[in-house]
Structure formats: structure tokens, C-alpha cells
Design an enzyme around this catalytic site. Structure first.
Site, PDB file in Angstrom:
ATOM      1  N   TYR A 169       0.860  -1.099  -0.043  1.00 40.15           N
ATOM      2  CA  TYR A 169       0.066   0.116   0.110  1.00 40.15           C
ATOM      3  C   TYR A 169       0.741   1.264  -0.074  1.00 40.15           C
ATOM      4  CZ  TYR A 169      -3.153   3.633   1.906  1.00 40.15           C
ATOM      5  OH  TYR A 169      -4.134   4.742   2.159  1.00 40.15           O
ATOM      6  N   LYS A 173       1.277   4.302  -2.670  1.00 35.99           N
ATOM      7  CA  LYS A 173       1.110   5.857  -2.166  1.00 35.99           C
ATOM      8  C   LYS A 173       2.484   6.499  -2.792  1.00 35.99           C
ATOM      9  CE  LYS A 173      -3.039   5.842  -0.814  1.00 35.99           C
ATOM     10  NZ  LYS A 173      -3.984   6.423  -1.374  1.00 35.99           N
TER      11      LYS A 173
HETATM   12  N1  LIG Z   1      -8.566   5.708   6.389  1.00 40.05           N
HETATM   13  C1  LIG Z   1      -7.413   6.334   6.645  1.00 40.05           C
HETATM   14  O1  LIG Z   1      -6.914   6.064   7.893  1.00 40.05           O
HETATM   15  C2  LIG Z   1      -6.580   6.747   5.690  1.00 40.05           C
HETATM   16  C3  LIG Z   1      -5.262   6.956   5.781  1.00 40.05           C
HETATM   17  C4  LIG Z   1      -4.527   7.702   4.791  1.00 40.05           C
HETATM   18  C5  LIG Z   1      -5.110   7.577   3.561  1.00 40.05           C
HETATM   19  N2  LIG Z   1      -6.294   7.079   3.215  1.00 40.05           N
HETATM   20  C6  LIG Z   1      -6.630   7.145   1.916  1.00 40.05           C
HETATM   21  O2  LIG Z   1      -8.025   7.598   1.762  1.00 40.05           O
HETATM   22  C7  LIG Z   1      -8.751   7.430   0.707  1.00 40.05           C
HETATM   23  C8  LIG Z   1     -10.080   6.627   1.177  1.00 40.05           C
HETATM   24  O3  LIG Z   1      -9.752   5.626   1.934  1.00 40.05           O
HETATM   25  P1  LIG Z   1     -10.975   5.192   2.983  1.00 40.05           P
HETATM   26  O4  LIG Z   1     -10.118   4.932   4.256  1.00 40.05           O
HETATM   27  O5  LIG Z   1     -12.232   5.818   3.011  1.00 40.05           O
HETATM   28  O6  LIG Z   1     -11.031   3.700   2.408  1.00 40.05           O
HETATM   29  P2  LIG Z   1     -12.454   2.844   1.892  1.00 40.05           P
HETATM   30  O7  LIG Z   1     -13.494   2.765   3.030  1.00 40.05           O
HETATM   31  O8  LIG Z   1     -11.892   1.472   1.611  1.00 40.05           O
HETATM   32  O9  LIG Z   1     -13.128   3.517   0.686  1.00 40.05           O
HETATM   33  C9  LIG Z   1     -12.378   3.287  -0.554  1.00 40.05           C
HETATM   34  C10 LIG Z   1     -13.163   4.003  -1.598  1.00 40.05           C
HETATM   35  O10 LIG Z   1     -12.633   4.062  -2.870  1.00 40.05           O
HETATM   36  C11 LIG Z   1     -13.421   3.514  -3.978  1.00 40.05           C
HETATM   37  N3  LIG Z   1     -12.715   2.777  -4.871  1.00 40.05           N
HETATM   38  C12 LIG Z   1     -12.213   1.499  -4.617  1.00 40.05           C
HETATM   39  N4  LIG Z   1     -11.499   1.231  -5.769  1.00 40.05           N
HETATM   40  C13 LIG Z   1     -12.018   2.014  -6.868  1.00 40.05           C
HETATM   41  C14 LIG Z   1     -12.184   2.075  -8.215  1.00 40.05           C
HETATM   42  N5  LIG Z   1     -11.572   1.173  -8.956  1.00 40.05           N
HETATM   43  N6  LIG Z   1     -12.918   2.952  -8.841  1.00 40.05           N
HETATM   44  C15 LIG Z   1     -13.747   3.824  -8.140  1.00 40.05           C
HETATM   45  N7  LIG Z   1     -13.584   3.928  -6.750  1.00 40.05           N
HETATM   46  C16 LIG Z   1     -13.043   2.895  -6.072  1.00 40.05           C
HETATM   47  C17 LIG Z   1     -14.592   2.491  -2.995  1.00 40.05           C
HETATM   48  O11 LIG Z   1     -15.478   2.372  -3.669  1.00 40.05           O
HETATM   49  P3  LIG Z   1     -16.466   0.986  -3.765  1.00 40.05           P
HETATM   50  O12 LIG Z   1     -17.572   1.221  -2.536  1.00 40.05           O
HETATM   51  O13 LIG Z   1     -17.161   0.673  -4.974  1.00 40.05           O
HETATM   52  O14 LIG Z   1     -15.388   0.006  -3.196  1.00 40.05           O
HETATM   53  C18 LIG Z   1     -14.526   3.514  -1.713  1.00 40.05           C
HETATM   54  O15 LIG Z   1     -15.516   4.452  -2.177  1.00 40.05           O
HETATM   55  C19 LIG Z   1      -7.586   6.242  -0.105  1.00 40.05           C
HETATM   56  O16 LIG Z   1      -7.086   6.846  -1.017  1.00 40.05           O
HETATM   57  C20 LIG Z   1      -6.751   5.718   1.202  1.00 40.05           C
HETATM   58  O17 LIG Z   1      -5.591   5.276   0.779  1.00 40.05           O
HETATM   59  C21 LIG Z   1      -7.006   6.702   4.334  1.00 40.05           C
END
Ligand SMILES: NC(=O)c1ccc[n+]([C@@H]2O[C@H](COP(=O)([O-])OP(=O)(O)OC[C@H]3O[C@@H](n4cnc5c(N)ncnc54)[C@H](OP(=O)(O)O)[C@@H]3O)[C@@H](O)[C@H]2O)c1
Length: 273
Positions: A169, A173
């Protein structure tokens, strides 16, 4: 009054970005999702009074989907967008508990498949998203393209805390951080800010903690211990509401001159949590 296009607004941080940006009825907020019917239903249940939200279908690994979504967006925004928010991401759990060589030894094919998927979504998908939507951004007023990145991709933090988990991951990034820098190099003279912002560690329900094995729990606790030594104030993951509030403040304060092509935290610095 601003126009936003946000990817991955079906759930998690993307839904929270959609919720906070659309709380001002003067804003126009476009969410791109893979499952439009599911997201429309969620919005009708949770944000039913918001007439300024528009949901279009796009898997970000499909350039065709994104081109179509850009046309649909242009049709309702007079061809202009102020903010692109590249939030959608594949957040794997394949690498969450073990170091990279253990993963490779135990399941080399699984490692390769997961790495390919991470690159397809988190890197190439975001390149396609920017390419399809930058023409609209160039006609907008604010001209900010923000990618939701992760402090786990910061080599200095990985080295100083010896973080050996989350390898695949983090690699995806880190690659995306360079995509941000390349788009900055290409578009800075046209006044577009490209910037990665990490939201900190946020609880979006990724883990069913009760279902973790003792080995997985130990891996997670080891990481938490490292975060606590890095930031003694750290008490665990933040809520999406708090984290996204901070991320929005950070992109509001960011400028092309100060932050162009960089990746920073929700605190506006290289302090990740
Ligand atoms: N949560 C954290 O602590 C954290 C920390 C640092 C960075 N981030 C980043 O924040 C962002 C959101 O993460 P999250 O924590 O909210 O994760 P999450 O709950 O797993 O949400 C991921 C989102 O991305 C969408 N997605 C995945 N593959 C896709 C594709 N091929 N085309 C279109 N949409 C797609 C998913 O849609 P579906 O519903 O269709 O699967 C979902 O809406 C990510 O980039 C993650 O790396 C998160």
C-alpha cells in the site's frame, strides 16, 4: 461557491468529503462511484435534503468511464470545476500484518496480484482521473487537485520508525506522490495546484477487530506502539468527521507557490499523526 469532483464517494472518507463540501448549498458537488444505485440510495437516506449533490458512475481504472463522467460533469457545470479530489483508493489488508519478505515468501503470486491491483487503482486510476478532468479544472477559478495520500509513503517516517508493515500500500502511495509532482511540473505554469494530503489514521471500519487472529492483533499493536512513540498525543484513529475537517482546512490554506507538487499531512506539515 465552488464546484468539486470527488472520486470514491460511496463510503469511508470519500462520503465524508462529499458530506462536508455539500453542506454549503452554494457548492456543486459531483461524486464518482462504481455503484451509483447504492450511493444514490445512501444519499437519499442520509443527505436527502442536499440538492447540490450529483453522482456519476466511474470505475477509476476505466479511462472510458472517466471520460464519460467528465462529459456528464461539464454538462451541469458549464464546463468548469474548481476542485478535483482524488480520494478513491484500494486499501489492501494483504500487507497489514507482516513484513514484505514474509509476504513474498508465503504467497509470491498473491503479493504480485495485490501489487498490480494497487498500482492499477491508486496510481494509474488517479492519472486517468486527472487527465480526464484537468481540462475542466483549467476553466475553473480555484484550480486545486488534491490526492488523498498516506504518511505511510514518507520514506523518512518509514526509516525513523522502522515500519515494516503496509509495504505494498505504501509503495502505491509513494508512486502516487510522484504522479502529483509530475502533474505539478506539467501544469504549474497554468496555475493549477497538485498536492497530496494525508488524513492521518482514520477509522472507516476497515478492520473487524474481533475477527483478527492473535498474530494479526500483535502486528497491529506493534504499529500502534510505533505511532505512539512518534506522536505521544496519539490515542488511536480519528473520526472521518474530524480528519476530513482538517484535510479541508489544509487544502483551503494550500497554495501553488508553497505546496505545489508536495505531499503533506492533515496538519499542513510533515507531522503525519
Ligand atoms: N482511512 C485512513 O486511515 C486513511 C489514511 C491515509 C489515506 N487514506 C486514503 O483515503 C482514501 C479513502 O480511503 P478510506 O479509508 O475511505 O477507504 P475505503 O472505506 O476502503 O473507501 C475506498 C473508496 O474508494 C473506492 N474505490 C476503490 N476502488 C475504486 C475504483 N477502482 N474505482 C472507483 N472507486 C474505487 C471505494 O468504492 P467502492 O464502494 O465501490 O468499493 C470507496 O468509495 C484512500 O485513497 C486511502 O488510501 C485513508
Amino acid at each position: 461557491m465552488a464546484t468539486y469532483v470527488i472520486t470514491g464517494t460511496s463510503r469511508g472518507l470519500g462520503f465524508e468529503i462529499l458530506r462536508q463540501t455539500s453542506s454549503d448549498p452554494k457548492n456543486t458537488v459531483i461524486g464518482l462511484v462504481r455503484d451509483k444505485a447504492y450511493t444514490d440510495k445512501k444519499i437519499s437516506e442520509e443527505l436527502s435534503d442536499r440538492k447540490n449533490i450529483h453522482i456519476f458512475q466511474a470505475d477509476i481504472t476505466s479511462y472510458e468511464d472517466l471520460k464519460k463522467a467528465a462529459e456528464e460533469t461539464a454538462a451541469i457545470t458549464d464546463g468548469k470545476v474548481d476542485y478535483l479530489i482524488a480520494n478513491a483508493g484500494y486499501v489492501t489488508t494483504f500487507d497489514s500484518f507482516d513484513p514484505i519478505s514474509v509476504l513474498d515468501k508465503n504467497d509470491p503470486k498473491g503479493l504480485a496480484a495485490d501489487m498490480h491491483k494497487l498500482i492499477d487503482v491508486n496510481v494509474i486510476g488517479n492519472i486517468h482521473f486527472y487527465t480526464a478532468f484537468v481540462p475542466l479544472l483549467l476553466k475553473g477559478t480555484v484550480k486545486k487537485a488534491i490526492c488523498i495520500t498516506s504518511g505511510m509513503s514518507d520514506v523518512e517516517m518509514v526509516n525513523s520508525l522502522a515500519i515494516d508493515t503496509g509495504a505494498l500500500y505504501s509503495i502505491s502511495k509513494a508512486a502516487m506522490n510522484l504522479v502529483t509532482a509530475k502533474f505539478h511540473a506539467e501544469y504549474k505554469d497554468q496555475g493549477v495546484l497538485f498536492l497530496g494530503i494525508c488524513p492521518g489514521m482514520v477509522d472507516v471500519g476497515a478492520f473487524d477487530y474481533g475477527a483478527l487472529t492473535p498474530h494479526q492483533m500483535e502486528g497491529l499493536q506493534r504499529l500502534m506502539g510505533k505511532f505512539m512513540s512518534y506522536a505521544p498525543h496519539f490515542k488511536g484513529p480519528a473520526t472521518p468527521e474530524k480528519a476530513i475537517g482538517d484535510v479541508i482546512k489544509t487544502w483551503d490554506n494550500a497554495t501553488l507557490e508553497k505546496n505545489g507538487g508536495d505531499y503533506i499531512s492533515h496538519l499542513g506539515s510533515k507531522q503525519w499523526i
